[in-house]
Scaffold this motif. Structure first.
Motif, PDB file in Angstrom:
ATOM      1  N   ASP A 105       0.860  -1.169   0.000  1.00 42.72           N
ATOM      2  CA  ASP A 105       0.000   0.000   0.000  1.00 42.72           C
ATOM      3  C   ASP A 105       0.904   1.229   0.000  1.00 42.72           C
ATOM      4  N   ASP A 106       0.385   2.376   0.371  1.00 40.92           N
ATOM      5  CA  ASP A 106       1.130   3.611   0.156  1.00 40.92           C
ATOM      6  C   ASP A 106       2.451   3.701   0.921  1.00 40.92           C
ATOM      7  N   ASN A 166      -2.935  -1.627  -5.771  1.00 39.31           N
ATOM      8  CA  ASN A 166      -3.751  -0.418  -5.895  1.00 39.31           C
ATOM      9  C   ASN A 166      -2.932   0.869  -5.825  1.00 39.31           C
ATOM     10  N   ARG A 167      -1.626   0.773  -6.072  1.00 41.13           N
ATOM     11  CA  ARG A 167      -0.778   1.958  -5.995  1.00 41.13           C
ATOM     12  C   ARG A 167      -0.052   2.278  -7.311  1.00 41.13           C
ATOM     13  N   LYS A 190     -10.554   8.537 -14.393  1.00 39.30           N
ATOM     14  CA  LYS A 190      -9.471   8.191 -13.474  1.00 39.30           C
ATOM     15  C   LYS A 190      -9.531   6.701 -13.128  1.00 39.30           C
ATOM     16  N   SER A 191      -8.369   6.133 -12.842  1.00 40.75           N
ATOM     17  CA  SER A 191      -8.279   4.706 -12.561  1.00 40.75           C
ATOM     18  C   SER A 191      -7.432   4.445 -11.323  1.00 40.75           C
ATOM     19  N   MET A 192      -7.822   3.426 -10.567  1.00 42.18           N
ATOM     20  CA  MET A 192      -6.982   2.949  -9.479  1.00 42.18           C
ATOM     21  C   MET A 192      -6.070   1.825  -9.953  1.00 42.18           C
ATOM     22  N   LEU A 193      -6.571   0.981 -10.848  1.00 42.87           N
ATOM     23  CA  LEU A 193      -5.832  -0.215 -11.264  1.00 42.87           C
ATOM     24  C   LEU A 193      -5.054  -0.034 -12.557  1.00 42.87           C
ATOM     25  N   CYS A 215      -7.769  -9.664  -2.980  1.00 42.16           N
ATOM     26  CA  CYS A 215      -6.969  -9.150  -1.870  1.00 42.16           C
ATOM     27  C   CYS A 215      -6.242  -7.879  -2.297  1.00 42.16           C
ATOM     28  N   ALA A 216      -6.290  -6.856  -1.446  1.00 42.71           N
ATOM     29  CA  ALA A 216      -5.682  -5.577  -1.793  1.00 42.71           C
ATOM     30  C   ALA A 216      -5.316  -4.801  -0.538  1.00 42.71           C
ATOM     31  N   GLY A 217      -4.532  -3.751  -0.733  1.00 42.75           N
ATOM     32  CA  GLY A 217      -4.205  -2.875   0.377  1.00 42.75           C
ATOM     33  C   GLY A 217      -5.381  -1.991   0.741  1.00 42.75           C
TER      34      GLY A 217
END
Length: 330
Positions: A105-106, A166-167, A190-193, A215-217
């Motif tokens: 994640d971030d 997701n980053r 806009k996109s996250m993936l 599964c993701a952050g």
């Protein structure tokens, strides 16, 4: 029953009064229940944390570092975390049976709330290689993306696990904007993936196994950052869940809480969140400031349950008690 342990948000610098060799007893508690697999769901280290004047590494500070300083700092943090005996023992056991899976994640990607399109390519490459080296255990980091999938158990699979990133490809949404006009949203376009990862996800969601765990952050709907804020992309995902022949579950971290959210008009599937295995918000000498959370999912062909665990840790790193609650999802 297959047993999956999952956790996120582990900050070595939290609880500095606990000796290094006794830090993070939560990992020992996970090891004691003999999980078949372990999923680490982001913020495996913290490159920044806290606000300026109250933190030696305030949020956003890694952005100002040179590439060399950024890489040195990140490598040192991974080295520190992976030398914690309780963590090291569990990781070694999971790796020995090819049972460790992870995303970021971030805070282990770059810095707080970092979006991939805003992080310089050289820093993204450095963090990617270090993540693959330390977390994924690659002696020579390959060119594959962080996102991937695996069918478990390997010999007779009954569930597909799709691990998202997701980053790396995410784009900033202006949350203070309502869009260009009354007919558009702030997230339009806009996109996250990113296009390739979204295509990958939609393809891998098409299978004949009983269960799908994504599964993701980041969560689907919780926290200041979540997937539902990317409205168009989220709608595409929701439609894919509705069209799936599999039981779909979304498993995430990020928000420093244990939380179970049922499907409703906001979310197309169960949202299972366990975050904050070893972290505190402010570093205050009070239990309310502490997080020691992790989750365990058990499943077979017909059943799925989740257990949330919250521990109380004493001043020398011992677990005083663990409060657990189990929910039957199927």
């Amino acid at each position: 029953m297959i047993k999956i342990a999952f956790a996120s948000c582990c900050r070595y610098e939290a609880f500095p009064h606990i000796p290094h060799d006794l830090k993070q007893p939560e990992w020992k508690a996970i090891q004691d229940v003999s999980p078949d697999y372990l999923f680490l769901l982001g913020d495996n280290i913290y490159m920044d944390y806290g606000v300026r004047f109250f933190s030696q590494e305030p949020v956003g500070s890694p952005e100002k570092l040179s590439l060399e300083a950024f890489e040195i700092k990140m490598n040192a943090k991974y080295s520190q975390q992976f030398s914690v005996p309780n963590f090291k023992s569990l990781i070694s056991e999971m790796r020995n049976k090819n049972a460790l899976f992870a995303t970021w994640d971030d805070h282990d990607f770059a810095w707080d709330n970092a979006c991939g399109n805003e992080v310089p390519d050289d820093k993204k490459l450095a963090s990617t290689n270090l993540f693959k080296k330390w977390v994924l255990g690659q002696s020579e980091p390959d060119n594959s993306p962080i996102y991937c999938y695996v069918d478990l158990p390997e010999n007779n699979p009954i569930a597909r696990f799709i691990i998202l990133d997701n980053r790396s490809y995410s784009e900033r949404i202006n949350l203070h904007s309502d869009g260009e006009d009354e007919f558009t949203s702030a997230s339009e376009g806009k996109s996250m993936l990113g296009v390739e990862q979204l295509t990958f996800l939609l393809e891998k969601m098409q299978h004949d196994l009983p269960h799908t765990f994504i599964c993701a952050g980041l969560s689907l709907t919780q926290g200041s950052e979540n997937w539902s804020k990317y409205e168009e992309e989220y709608d595409v995902f929701s439609q894919a869940v509705d069209a799936s022949n599999s039981n779909v579950f979304y498993v995430a971290g990020d928000i420093h809480k244990n939380k179970l959210l049922k499907p409703n008009f906001k979310r197309p599937c169960y949202e299972i969140i366990s975050s904050g295995i070893s972290i505190n918000y402010l570093g205050l000498p009070s239990d309310f400031d502490d997080c020691h959370n992790w989750g365990v999912i058990e499943f077979d062909i017909n059943q799925v349950s989740v257990q949330f665990n919250k521990a109380k840790i004493n001043d020398v790193g011992g677990i005083q008690k663990i409060k657990s609650k189990t929910y039957q999802l199927l």
